[in-house]
Design a protein around this motif. Structure first.
Motif, PDB file in Angstrom:
ATOM      1  N   MET A  56       0.809  -1.226   0.000  1.00 38.99           N
ATOM      2  CA  MET A  56       0.000   0.000   0.000  1.00 38.99           C
ATOM      3  C   MET A  56       0.838   1.270   0.000  1.00 38.99           C
ATOM      4  O   MET A  56       0.335   2.338  -0.353  1.00 38.99           O
ATOM      5  CB  MET A  56      -0.969  -0.023   1.185  1.00 38.99           C
ATOM      6  N   ALA A 106     -11.007  -7.459   5.208  1.00 43.09           N
ATOM      7  CA  ALA A 106     -11.370  -6.089   5.570  1.00 43.09           C
ATOM      8  C   ALA A 106     -10.760  -5.728   6.926  1.00 43.09           C
ATOM      9  O   ALA A 106     -10.297  -4.601   7.129  1.00 43.09           O
ATOM     10  CB  ALA A 106     -12.887  -5.931   5.584  1.00 43.09           C
ATOM     11  N   ARG A 123      -7.280  -4.608   6.478  1.00 38.81           N
ATOM     12  CA  ARG A 123      -7.153  -3.214   6.018  1.00 38.81           C
ATOM     13  C   ARG A 123      -7.332  -2.222   7.175  1.00 38.81           C
ATOM     14  O   ARG A 123      -6.632  -1.209   7.248  1.00 38.81           O
ATOM     15  CB  ARG A 123      -8.134  -2.915   4.873  1.00 38.81           C
ATOM     16  N   ILE A 161      -7.681   4.744   3.874  1.00 36.48           N
ATOM     17  CA  ILE A 161      -7.750   3.272   3.794  1.00 36.48           C
ATOM     18  C   ILE A 161      -9.104   2.763   4.276  1.00 36.48           C
ATOM     19  O   ILE A 161      -9.713   1.896   3.652  1.00 36.48           O
ATOM     20  CB  ILE A 161      -6.620   2.628   4.629  1.00 36.48           C
ATOM     21  N   ALA A 171     -11.876   3.741   1.715  1.00 37.85           N
ATOM     22  CA  ALA A 171     -11.672   3.320   0.314  1.00 37.85           C
ATOM     23  C   ALA A 171     -12.617   2.193  -0.100  1.00 37.85           C
ATOM     24  O   ALA A 171     -12.990   1.342   0.717  1.00 37.85           O
ATOM     25  CB  ALA A 171     -10.226   2.887   0.120  1.00 37.85           C
ATOM     26  N   PRO A 172     -13.011   2.173  -1.376  1.00 36.20           N
ATOM     27  CA  PRO A 172     -13.900   1.123  -1.875  1.00 36.20           C
ATOM     28  C   PRO A 172     -13.327  -0.286  -1.661  1.00 36.20           C
ATOM     29  O   PRO A 172     -14.082  -1.239  -1.465  1.00 36.20           O
ATOM     30  CB  PRO A 172     -13.994   1.416  -3.384  1.00 36.20           C
ATOM     31  N   GLU A 173     -11.991  -0.393  -1.660  1.00 39.50           N
ATOM     32  CA  GLU A 173     -11.359  -1.714  -1.480  1.00 39.50           C
ATOM     33  C   GLU A 173     -11.608  -2.302  -0.085  1.00 39.50           C
ATOM     34  O   GLU A 173     -11.376  -3.497   0.124  1.00 39.50           O
ATOM     35  CB  GLU A 173      -9.834  -1.615  -1.679  1.00 39.50           C
ATOM     36  N   THR A 174     -12.016  -1.480   0.858  1.00 36.77           N
ATOM     37  CA  THR A 174     -12.285  -1.985   2.206  1.00 36.77           C
ATOM     38  C   THR A 174     -13.740  -2.443   2.254  1.00 36.77           C
ATOM     39  O   THR A 174     -14.667  -1.639   2.171  1.00 36.77           O
ATOM     40  CB  THR A 174     -12.001  -0.894   3.262  1.00 36.77           C
ATOM     41  N   ASP A 175     -13.896  -3.756   2.374  1.00 38.17           N
ATOM     42  CA  ASP A 175     -15.204  -4.373   2.162  1.00 38.17           C
ATOM     43  C   ASP A 175     -16.079  -4.369   3.419  1.00 38.17           C
ATOM     44  O   ASP A 175     -16.323  -5.411   4.025  1.00 38.17           O
ATOM     45  CB  ASP A 175     -14.971  -5.811   1.648  1.00 38.17           C
ATOM     46  N   LYS A 206     -17.974   1.605   8.163  1.00 36.36           N
ATOM     47  CA  LYS A 206     -16.867   2.526   7.883  1.00 36.36           C
ATOM     48  C   LYS A 206     -16.983   3.814   8.695  1.00 36.36           C
ATOM     49  O   LYS A 206     -16.002   4.321   9.231  1.00 36.36           O
ATOM     50  CB  LYS A 206     -16.814   2.855   6.385  1.00 36.36           C
TER      51      LYS A 206
END
Lengths: 308, 308
Positions: free
Chosen positions: A30, A79, A82, A138, A141-145, A151
């Motif tokens: 990252m 997740a 992250r 982080i 971010a969309p990558e964090t499910d 969130k």
């Protein structure tokens, strides 16, 4: 130590090392300029300073607590990782700023030059600022499910743990304590803020990551608070009993600065008993989770007993 | 100037002043220790330093842009104000850190001692850290009346605008530029990051706050980018043409440091023409919104023409 507990300790330590390696790999990926592809520029010198301040070993205890709390409560491991990385970025920013000449003025961190020594003060201040900011990036971010609700809960809990009523506020109290000679209650408060708040957040974040009930979240928050107290007490004890080579940083600093710690107030024997009591308290909090809590139970013991 | 445009300019300036007063009142209320009631302690000295770094006047242009963009697109004014306050906290943190001895080493800001002069360096570093952290707290807080989706979009856009690929990255490039003598394209990039990113965010945030379409959001982002370029160019021009008394800070600093600016490259006459072109570009972006965009149209003109 029976061979069974020794085996179990070895398994725990491997699990901690594996988790640290996983956190390290995620940080490397990252904080690699290539991975951060979009229209803007990220100065390579800034990224290098951020890597210097984050990739230099460490037990990665905070991401481990996020991970194991989430695992115990059935959360999404990717997740949770992250969130652990975000928290580690935030923790490392605090170390970079704490080490600055205007603050603790430390030249070494884990046996390596601190960021302002390896680079310069301006770069260290900005690398810290960037890591703090990146922690929120982080999480969001969309990558964090996670769901948006999860969130937002994480952003809110992290900003409160890290901000003026948490870690940063505790750092201010800690600086003031060198002049004001705080009493026991003041010491407990400042330590709960300075180091306790992020450890408390780690466990609370694991619960949020698992979509846990409010009751479970409260329990894990309390567990994090308790291991946070252990962590700081063990740290103060190590400052008195360990040496710089084992610890990878200067020791005896607290006494040298006339800084009030519970160890200075009550002695090492009291501190060891208090650590046992805190560990028992942490274990009691975990009792409703039975065997699922085995790793966190060992984590509480590890934090109290650690030798570095 | 006709009496009509003069009347209109007076109305605009009153609106800007009223918005600044509203932002100021919200900052005063939110950085008051009593208002921050929960179980933790917020050191009074830290809060005082945060107030010193945020309450010292200023046009509050960023909150104004959030507010007026949201208003144009039909957003909730109270929630937009909270986003504006969050952005102003973040902007003020960046000023506090920029002023530090290791960075620009400035003793004065808007005619008052900078935070590290009024307090000390450690407190200034920590007050900046706390304000940056608090910006995310404000957005995520239950009191901010947006959907979770809007809040996450705001957190993500703000962390990107403020972080290594935005403001902080631009500050690193700016420091490096004193040695590397960047070309025109490099100067444009670093300025777009250092000062442009937060102004772009201000307008994008207004669109997010209004729940605007992706197309409107993109247009307002572009509008923010354009006024960001104007803002920086006007700043560079003022550094050459104004005096310290009018500006409330030292002037002629850029030339003194051999710092590359577009004004240094192309001269003041070119800069004035370029400012007109940027204002026209900004106005063109607003043309789909007709009369609703009257205030933002004046804001674009104001940013280009400002004398302080």
């Amino acid at each position: 130590m029976t061979s069974e507990t020794s085996h179990s300790a070895a398994v725990f330590e491997k699990r901690l090392r594996d988790s640290a390696a996983e956190t390290q790999a995620a940080l490397v990926a990252m904080l690699n300029g290539d991975a951060l592809a979009d229209e803007t520029v990220r100065p390579s010198n800034l990224l290098a300073a951020m890597r210097h301040g984050t990739l230099n070993g460490g037990k990665r205890l905070r991401p481990f607590l996020v991970r194991e709390t989430a695992a115990m409560l059935g959360g999404n491991a990717a997740a949770a990782l992250r969130v652990g990385v975000a928290l580690e970025c935030l923790h490392c920013y605090s170390l970079i700023h704490d080490d600055l000449p205007a603050m603790d003025d430390d030249d070494l961190r884990r046996g390596q030059p601190t960021v302002h020594k390896a680079y310069d003060e301006a770069t260290a201040i900005l690398a810290g600022d960037a890591l703090l900011t990146y922690a929120f990036d982080i999480i969001a971010a969309p990558e964090t499910d996670f769901s948006d609700r999860q969130k937002i809960e994480l952003v809110l809990a992290l900003s409160r743990a890290a901000g003026m009523g948490g870690m940063v506020g505790g750092q201010v109290l800690d600086i003031e304590a060198e002049k004001t000679h705080p009493n026991e209650a003041d010491i407990v408060t400042l330590q709960a803020m300075k180091t306790g708040a992020l450890l408390r957040f780690a466990c609370e974040a694991g619960a949020i990551a698992a979509g846990a009930s409010a009751a479970d979240r409260q329990t894990m928050r309390k567990f994090g608070e308790t291991v946070g107290l252990s962590f700081q007490l063990a740290d103060d004890l190590l400052d008195v009993t360990s040496d710089a080579a084992t610890l990878g940083k200067a020791t005896g600093k607290d006494a040298g600065r006339g800084k009030g710690t519970l160890v200075a107030l009550h002695g090492t024997e009291w501190a060891e008993k208090r650590l046992d009591a805190l560990t028992e308290e942490a274990e009691n909090l975990l009792s409703p989770y039975g065997e699922k809590a085995a790793i966190l139970r060992q984590a509480a013991r590890f934090i109290a007993d650690r030798k570095s």
